[in-house]
Design a protein around this motif. Sequence first.
Motif, PDB file in Angstrom:
ATOM      1  N   UNK A  16       6.128   8.327  -3.407  1.00 35.23           N
ATOM      2  CA  UNK A  16       6.278   7.376  -2.306  1.00 35.23           C
ATOM      3  C   UNK A  16       6.225   5.966  -2.886  1.00 35.23           C
ATOM      4  N   UNK A  17       7.188   5.143  -2.526  1.00 39.18           N
ATOM      5  CA  UNK A  17       7.207   3.732  -2.916  1.00 39.18           C
ATOM      6  C   UNK A  17       7.413   2.897  -1.661  1.00 39.18           C
ATOM      7  N   UNK A  18       6.482   1.972  -1.402  1.00 37.62           N
ATOM      8  CA  UNK A  18       6.586   1.184  -0.175  1.00 37.62           C
ATOM      9  C   UNK A  18       5.608   0.014  -0.239  1.00 37.62           C
ATOM     10  N   UNK A  19       5.288  -0.538   0.926  1.00 42.05           N
ATOM     11  CA  UNK A  19       4.372  -1.673   1.052  1.00 42.05           C
ATOM     12  C   UNK A  19       3.347  -1.350   2.135  1.00 42.05           C
ATOM     13  N   UNK A  20       2.090  -1.702   1.894  1.00 52.76           N
ATOM     14  CA  UNK A  20       1.073  -1.585   2.933  1.00 52.76           C
ATOM     15  C   UNK A  20       0.347  -2.919   3.054  1.00 52.76           C
ATOM     16  N   UNK A  21      -0.363  -3.099   4.160  1.00 50.11           N
ATOM     17  CA  UNK A  21      -1.083  -4.339   4.410  1.00 50.11           C
ATOM     18  C   UNK A  21      -2.569  -4.134   4.143  1.00 50.11           C
ATOM     19  N   UNK A  22      -3.140  -5.001   3.313  1.00 55.70           N
ATOM     20  CA  UNK A  22      -4.574  -5.000   3.035  1.00 55.70           C
ATOM     21  C   UNK A  22      -5.124  -6.350   3.470  1.00 55.70           C
ATOM     22  N   UNK A  23      -5.877  -6.352   4.582  1.00 56.88           N
ATOM     23  CA  UNK A  23      -6.372  -7.611   5.156  1.00 56.88           C
ATOM     24  C   UNK A  23      -5.223  -8.579   5.415  1.00 56.88           C
ATOM     25  N   UNK A  24      -4.146  -8.035   5.990  1.00 56.65           N
ATOM     26  CA  UNK A  24      -2.943  -8.799   6.356  1.00 56.65           C
ATOM     27  C   UNK A  24      -2.159  -9.299   5.151  1.00 56.65           C
ATOM     28  N   UNK A  25      -2.514  -8.852   3.951  1.00 50.58           N
ATOM     29  CA  UNK A  25      -1.792  -9.240   2.734  1.00 50.58           C
ATOM     30  C   UNK A  25      -0.933  -8.060   2.284  1.00 50.58           C
ATOM     31  N   UNK A  26       0.390  -8.255   2.106  1.00 49.50           N
ATOM     32  CA  UNK A  26       1.243  -7.144   1.679  1.00 49.50           C
ATOM     33  C   UNK A  26       0.986  -6.755   0.226  1.00 49.50           C
ATOM     34  N   UNK A  27       0.885  -5.465  -0.006  1.00 51.24           N
ATOM     35  CA  UNK A  27       0.688  -4.920  -1.352  1.00 51.24           C
ATOM     36  C   UNK A  27       1.748  -3.850  -1.590  1.00 51.24           C
ATOM     37  N   UNK A  28       2.528  -4.010  -2.645  1.00 52.20           N
ATOM     38  CA  UNK A  28       3.521  -2.999  -3.007  1.00 52.20           C
ATOM     39  C   UNK A  28       2.832  -1.870  -3.768  1.00 52.20           C
ATOM     40  N   UNK A  29       3.244  -0.641  -3.493  1.00 44.89           N
ATOM     41  CA  UNK A  29       2.638   0.482  -4.197  1.00 44.89           C
ATOM     42  C   UNK A  29       3.686   1.520  -4.549  1.00 44.89           C
ATOM     43  N   UNK A  30       3.377   2.266  -5.603  1.00 48.43           N
ATOM     44  CA  UNK A  30       4.194   3.401  -6.020  1.00 48.43           C
ATOM     45  C   UNK A  30       3.249   4.537  -6.375  1.00 48.43           C
ATOM     46  N   UNK A  31       3.319   5.627  -5.617  1.00 49.71           N
ATOM     47  CA  UNK A  31       2.472   6.796  -5.835  1.00 49.71           C
ATOM     48  C   UNK A  31       3.334   7.959  -6.289  1.00 49.71           C
ATOM     49  N   UNK A  32       2.949   8.574  -7.404  1.00 54.71           N
ATOM     50  CA  UNK A  32       3.681   9.717  -7.949  1.00 54.71           C
ATOM     51  C   UNK A  32       2.667  10.812  -8.265  1.00 54.71           C
ATOM     52  N   UNK A  33       2.712  11.908  -7.501  1.00 58.25           N
ATOM     53  CA  UNK A  33       1.748  13.004  -7.645  1.00 58.25           C
ATOM     54  C   UNK A  33       2.477  14.285  -7.999  1.00 58.25           C
ATOM     55  N   UNK A  34       2.046  14.920  -9.085  1.00 54.25           N
ATOM     56  CA  UNK A  34       2.627  16.192  -9.493  1.00 54.25           C
ATOM     57  C   UNK A  34       1.582  17.289  -9.505  1.00 54.25           C
ATOM     58  N   UNK A  35       1.978  18.485  -9.076  1.00 50.97           N
ATOM     59  CA  UNK A  35       1.100  19.651  -9.100  1.00 50.97           C
ATOM     60  C   UNK A  35       1.717  20.734  -9.966  1.00 50.97           C
ATOM     61  N   UNK A  36       0.862  21.455 -10.680  1.00 58.67           N
ATOM     62  CA  UNK A  36       1.308  22.581 -11.495  1.00 58.67           C
ATOM     63  C   UNK A  36       0.184  23.613 -11.543  1.00 58.67           C
ATOM     64  N   UNK A  37       0.464  24.752 -12.164  1.00 55.79           N
ATOM     65  CA  UNK A  37      -0.507  25.853 -12.298  1.00 55.79           C
ATOM     66  C   UNK A  37      -1.060  26.291 -10.934  1.00 55.79           C
ATOM     67  N   UNK A  38      -0.205  26.270  -9.920  1.00 60.67           N
ATOM     68  CA  UNK A  38      -0.650  26.654  -8.585  1.00 60.67           C
ATOM     69  C   UNK A  38      -1.105  28.109  -8.569  1.00 60.67           C
TER      70      UNK A  38
END
Length: 305
Positions: A252-274
């Motif tokens: 997921x790549x997007x923007x969220x608000x922290x105390x009304x301040x925009x913060x860009x983020x990029x989250x990359x989560x991988x799972x293996x050995x399920x």
Amino acid sequence: MPKSIRQLGWLLLGAMIFLSACSSRSLSSGEVVQRFSTALADLHSFHYDASLSLSGGISTVLGQKLSSAQFRLTGDVMSPDITNPRVSLQASMQGTASQGDLTLAGQLIGLPDYTYFKLTDLNFPTLLPVSLGADSRWYRVKRPAPDASGNRLGASVGQQLTDEQVLAIHNMIASTTIFEVSQTFPDETVYGQRAYRYQAKLRPDNMRYLAAQVSAITGTSTGDLSLLDQLNNYTADIWINKRNFQLARIKIEDIYLANSVPVSFSLDLGLSRQNEKISIAAPNVAEELDSQNLLDQLGHWQPAM
């Protein structure tokens, strides 16, 4: 060749062609999502590897204001009994601030009786001529004993559930759709797994409903679910293992608000050995801390030698 043998041969050939056609039939995205939900309910162990990048006005508990930060989280989760999960975590963070760079690294092991942790690196700018460092020793904090209702400090973790409750939770997860596919991409290989790839909209309304149902089944509070409201705005790239229909990766790549301040983020989560055999064990030596010792220790880290 006797007629009966020829007929048997044609019958076997027809059966092989039919089975081949069935096995090669491509699944629709709806079928894949349905099988994913069912597989998710049966997920008991996995290895995870996550990276998170932030950019913007980022406040920290250490009083620093960061312009950017990068996190790396890896470890294992094992939960044959959903009431007593075992977790391991290796975490590192690098941040950039006007006063100087900040680094933090450590490990955590969560077991039914104790939580173990150690800091392996802690370095952030201060008004002092030296930076603080970690002592790289293991510590452990005993988990609170369950109260009369089976809760630990009001949390559902550690609560003894009946077989009927466990089955009800399993069925709720299996029947809940947590995302809807908006676009289909060609299959890819991620973390050594051949996977379906989709772009999808998350369904926080269904997640909230699932949390409420689990809360009703266990008789515990759902906690603060306000974070789910922000998920309405996000689109995710999702990879689902073609063999076992478990989650292989989400980004997921997007923007969220922290105390009304925009913060860009990029989250990359991988799972293996399920659902593979995973071992999570306590360290051989660890110093025990109670809650007050823990607060004192966090306030008096000595410089690393």
